[in-house]
Scaffold this motif. Structure first.
Motif, short mmCIF file in Angstrom:
data_model
loop_
_atom_site.label_atom_id
_atom_site.label_comp_id
_atom_site.label_asym_id
_atom_site.label_seq_id
_atom_site.Cartn_x
_atom_site.Cartn_y
_atom_site.Cartn_z
N GLY A 179 97.65 -66.73 24.58
CA GLY A 179 98.24 -68.05 24.33
C GLY A 179 97.27 -69.16 24.66
N ALA A 180 96.56 -69.03 25.80
CA ALA A 180 95.59 -70.05 26.20
C ALA A 180 94.49 -70.16 25.15
CB ALA A 180 95.01 -69.71 27.56
N ALA A 181 94.04 -68.99 24.66
CA ALA A 181 92.99 -69.00 23.64
C ALA A 181 93.47 -69.72 22.38
CB ALA A 181 92.57 -67.57 23.30
N ALA A 182 94.72 -69.46 22.01
CA ALA A 182 95.27 -70.11 20.83
C ALA A 182 95.34 -71.62 21.03
CB ALA A 182 96.65 -69.56 20.52
N LEU A 183 95.73 -72.03 22.25
CA LEU A 183 95.81 -73.46 22.55
C LEU A 183 94.43 -74.12 22.43
CD1 LEU A 183 98.28 -74.09 25.49
CD2 LEU A 183 98.31 -75.06 23.20
N TRP A 184 93.42 -73.45 22.99
CA TRP A 184 92.05 -73.98 22.91
C TRP A 184 91.63 -74.14 21.45
CZ3 TRP A 184 88.92 -76.43 26.03
CH2 TRP A 184 89.12 -76.32 27.41
N THR A 185 91.90 -73.11 20.66
CA THR A 185 91.52 -73.17 19.25
C THR A 185 92.20 -74.35 18.56
OG1 THR A 185 91.53 -70.78 19.35
CG2 THR A 185 91.29 -71.76 17.17
N ALA A 186 93.51 -74.47 18.84
CA ALA A 186 94.26 -75.58 18.24
C ALA A 186 93.67 -76.91 18.70
CB ALA A 186 95.73 -75.47 18.60
N GLY A 187 93.31 -76.98 19.97
CA GLY A 187 92.75 -78.22 20.50
C GLY A 187 91.46 -78.60 19.82
N ILE A 188 90.57 -77.62 19.64
CA ILE A 188 89.28 -77.89 19.00
C ILE A 188 89.49 -78.31 17.55
CG2 ILE A 188 87.13 -76.82 18.23
CD1 ILE A 188 87.35 -75.12 20.88
N ALA A 189 90.39 -77.58 16.86
CA ALA A 189 90.67 -77.93 15.47
C ALA A 189 91.26 -79.33 15.38
CB ALA A 189 91.63 -76.91 14.85
N GLY A 190 92.14 -79.64 16.33
CA GLY A 190 92.75 -80.97 16.35
C GLY A 190 91.72 -82.06 16.56
N THR A 191 90.75 -81.80 17.47
CA THR A 191 89.70 -82.78 17.71
C THR A 191 88.87 -83.00 16.46
OG1 THR A 191 89.62 -81.94 19.97
CG2 THR A 191 87.83 -83.40 19.29
N ALA A 192 88.53 -81.89 15.78
CA ALA A 192 87.76 -82.01 14.54
C ALA A 192 88.53 -82.85 13.52
CB ALA A 192 87.45 -80.63 13.98
N ALA A 193 89.85 -82.61 13.44
CA ALA A 193 90.67 -83.38 12.52
C ALA A 193 90.66 -84.85 12.91
CB ALA A 193 92.10 -82.83 12.51
N ALA A 194 90.69 -85.12 14.23
CA ALA A 194 90.70 -86.50 14.69
C ALA A 194 89.40 -87.20 14.31
CB ALA A 194 90.92 -86.55 16.20
N VAL A 195 88.27 -86.47 14.42
CA VAL A 195 87.00 -87.07 14.01
C VAL A 195 87.04 -87.40 12.52
CG1 VAL A 195 84.53 -86.61 13.72
CG2 VAL A 195 85.67 -85.96 15.84
N LYS A 196 87.59 -86.49 11.77
CA LYS A 196 87.67 -86.67 10.32
C LYS A 196 88.47 -87.93 9.97
CE LYS A 196 87.37 -84.72 6.05
NZ LYS A 196 86.10 -84.77 5.35
N PHE A 197 89.48 -88.23 10.83
CA PHE A 197 90.29 -89.42 10.61
C PHE A 197 89.41 -90.67 10.54
CE2 PHE A 197 92.27 -93.20 12.38
CZ PHE A 197 93.41 -93.32 11.63
N PHE A 198 88.37 -90.71 11.37
CA PHE A 198 87.56 -91.92 11.46
C PHE A 198 86.51 -91.99 10.37
CE2 PHE A 198 89.28 -91.45 15.72
CZ PHE A 198 89.81 -92.71 15.89
N GLN A 199 86.39 -90.92 9.58
CA GLN A 199 85.41 -90.96 8.50
C GLN A 199 86.03 -91.66 7.31
OE1 GLN A 199 83.62 -87.12 7.91
NE2 GLN A 199 82.95 -87.75 5.87
N PRO A 200 85.39 -92.74 6.82
CA PRO A 200 86.02 -93.52 5.76
C PRO A 200 86.19 -92.71 4.47
CG PRO A 200 83.76 -94.23 6.12
CD PRO A 200 84.08 -93.28 7.21
#
Lengths: 154, 425
Positions: free
Chosen positions: A14-35
């Motif tokens: 479960g912890a591993a899954a959370l980490w993966t989700a967190g990293i993917a979420g961060t990547a998505a957040a970065v993508k948000f700022f790309q025009p």
């Protein structure tokens, strides 16, 4: 496997899954700022009719930061006015036939080749074509060798 | 009358500050004042030890928040309005020019004072164990200060702003791998335009100040957790070769039952005694009880005076010098010479030799060096006289920066050629 180790092995997964989700979420957040849309001037533009440009003196198009170079009676080229060092607009000096950058002293010759200063590359040359309405069309997407000209038949 | 008295008491909730108990309660019962312990050591407040540089940095930050929020009432972050709003602030708004001046000079002053503060902390060896992490937080705050200045620089949307940010972000774009994409995300495009303006505005007014505020809180909190302000090295001379297993925890000054004092509760006294036993073993023993002072009024008065002097100087600066505002930003016309903000002119000077080495590698190495200093320099020696090499190197690097900034500011003319500052262009 007792109950405790069974529980912890699932907790680890479960912890591993959370980490993966967190990293993917961060990547998505970065993508948000790309025009995704741009309101900048178009990279392909009409420069004007051939007669607008004098022979021998590069003409700066200020909106597009591009020089139209007519160095032969019928030959047209387009040269970037953006210094390859840090993006300042170079200016043409007809006295010694050179481009000077005001920011860090880079100097280019009439062919855009670096003569002096910190500029790492020569100035870019863009493809020039003839639009249907008789205007010169410059496409900044297409960087071409500096000796490639548009020859306008009169 | 009883009502008024009740209201006043509900606010005050302490004995008179003429009494020991009142002095302690004033600090301990206050959310804001208990940033200090009830008592402090007098030597930590010696002017010639800290020069109050940390306090002054914080005061400047407060002044910048206050003036900055005021400016936000008039400023619209779009290329159509930004410059016009600056003109309104200059010529139409009551005290508008004054407020903007104070914001501008406050930002410049904050950079200078933060750097001096860092230098003082380095000089007195105050970054050493157990304060390493707080030094690292301090480095982050220095970078945030620079970023705040840099993002604010674009907002007036004049020629100065436009070209400083064009050049500044182009320097960043030389960073391998991350650079070009990073610039695009920062600017919201490939050139400095409307997208860049709103991004810098949000960073400048919301994101970076919030982060800075949080880190300042952490910075202050860690001062207390690491044993208070670091005592002057001269006080530590006798502790410089501590017995194994002990370390000089500087200011675990217990709230000890004071000879002149009267009432501390039984439990407080028990805590005080326990603390004293701990500190007997670990804290430096100060020669005399007279070296200890109540935070109120000793510390707070001094800090109040430091604030008043800071504020007064900012008022004078804002009255006598006007913040520059050049003509409207014009992407087609690069001013000659075109300069970054002064605190980046050292970098720009290096960049005029090589963009990658001067603009990316050298600054990155400097930041990394700052970050690792407290973890590499682990000798338990704080007196500057015993750290000659470290002090020499640090001073020389700092001076080199200053020299490059001076060259970039005063000795670079048209086409970035070397000129004498007094030569007319």
């Amino acid at each position: 496997m007792n109950r405790r180790s069974f529980f912890f092995s699932w907790a680890k997964a479960g912890a591993a899954a959370l980490w993966t989700a967190g990293i993917a979420g961060t990547a998505a957040a970065v993508k948000f700022f790309q025009p995704m849309v741009s309101y900048e001037p178009p990279l392909s533009f009409k420069a004007g009719v051939p007669e607008d440009f004098p022979v021998g003196t590069p003409t700066l198009l200020p909106e597009e930061n591009t020089f139209i170079v007519r160095d032969r009676e019928r030959g047209f080229r387009a040269c970037s006015a953006v210094c390859t060092h840090l993006g300042c607009t170079v200016r043409w000096s007809s006295g010694d036939q050179r481009f000077y950058c005001p920011c860090h002293g880079s100097v280019y010759d009439a062919e855009g080749k670096v003569i002096d200063g910190p500029a790492p590359r020569p100035l870019d040359w863009y493809e020039v074509t003839m639009a249907k309405d008789g205007q010169l069309q410059v496409d900044k997407h297409r960087v071409v060798p500096r000796d490639k000209r548009l020859i306008v038949e009169s | 009358m009883k009502l008024l008295r009740d209201i006043w008491r509900s606010y005050r909730r302490r004995d008179s500050v003429a009494t020991t108990k009142g002095k302690l309660q004033l600090v301990v019962h206050s959310l804001w004042l208990h940033i200090h312990p009830a008592k402090v050591h007098r030597s930590h407040f010696r002017l010639t030890y800290t020069w109050y540089l940390g306090f002054v940095s914080f005061y400047l930050f407060l002044i910048l928040v206050a003036t900055g929020v005021a400016l936000m009432f008039y400023y619209r972050p779009t290329t159509a309005f930004a410059y016009q709003d600056m003109k309104d602030l200059e010529f139409a708004v009551f005290l508008g020019k004054f407020t903007r001046n104070m914001h501008r000079w406050g930002a410049h002053a904050m950079i200078i004072v933060v750097v001096l503060h860092m230098y003082r902390v380095y000089f007195t060896g105050s970054y050493k164990k157990p304060r390493q992490l707080n030094w690292v937080i301090g480095v982050a705050l220095l970078l945030l200060t620079l970023l705040l200045s840099f993002t604010g620089y674009l907002l007036p949307w004049d020629q100065l702003a436009f070209w400083a940010i064009t050049v500044g972000t182009a320097i960043g774009a030389y960073t391998p791998w991350l650079g070009p994409k990073g610039r695009e995300i920062l600017l919201g495009g490939h050139t400095v335009g409307d997208a860049a303006l709103i991004r810098f505005y949000v960073l400048h007014c919301v994101a970076l100040p919030t982060l800075t505020t949080l880190l300042i809180m952490l910075h202050f909190w860690r001062i207390r957790k690491d044993g208070g302000l670091s005592p002057p090295p001269s006080n530590l001379r006798e502790f410089e070769s501590p017995a194994p297993g002990t370390r000089p925890v500087a200011v675990a000054i217990p709230v000890a039952p004071h000879p002149g004092g009267t009432a501390t509760s039984a439990s407080a006294r028990a805590v005080a005694v326990a603390l004293e036993e701990v500190s007997e073993a670990r804290a430096p023993r100060y020669a005399e009880d007279k070296d200890i002072a109540f935070s109120y009024p000793f510390a707070f008065y001094r800090e109040g005076i430091a604030f008043l002097i800071t504020f007064a100087l900012m008022i004078v600066a804002a009255m006598y010098w006007n913040a520059p505002l050049e003509e409207l930003a014009n992407p087609a016309k690069t001013p000659n010479p075109s300069k970054a903000p002064w605190y980046f002119l050292g970098v720009q000077e290096l960049v005029s030799y090589s963009a990658l080495i001067g603009g990316v590698v050298a600054p990155a190495l400097m930041v990394i060096a700052l970050l690792v200093i407290p973890y590499l320099d682990t000798r338990d020696v704080r007196a500057p006289s015993k750290r000659k090499w470290g002090i020499w190197i640090f001073t020389l690097v700092t001076l080199a920066n200053v020299v490059f900034i001076v060259i970039g500011t005063f000795f670079r003319g048209e086409g970035w050629k070397l000129v004498w500052p007094w030569a007319s262009p």
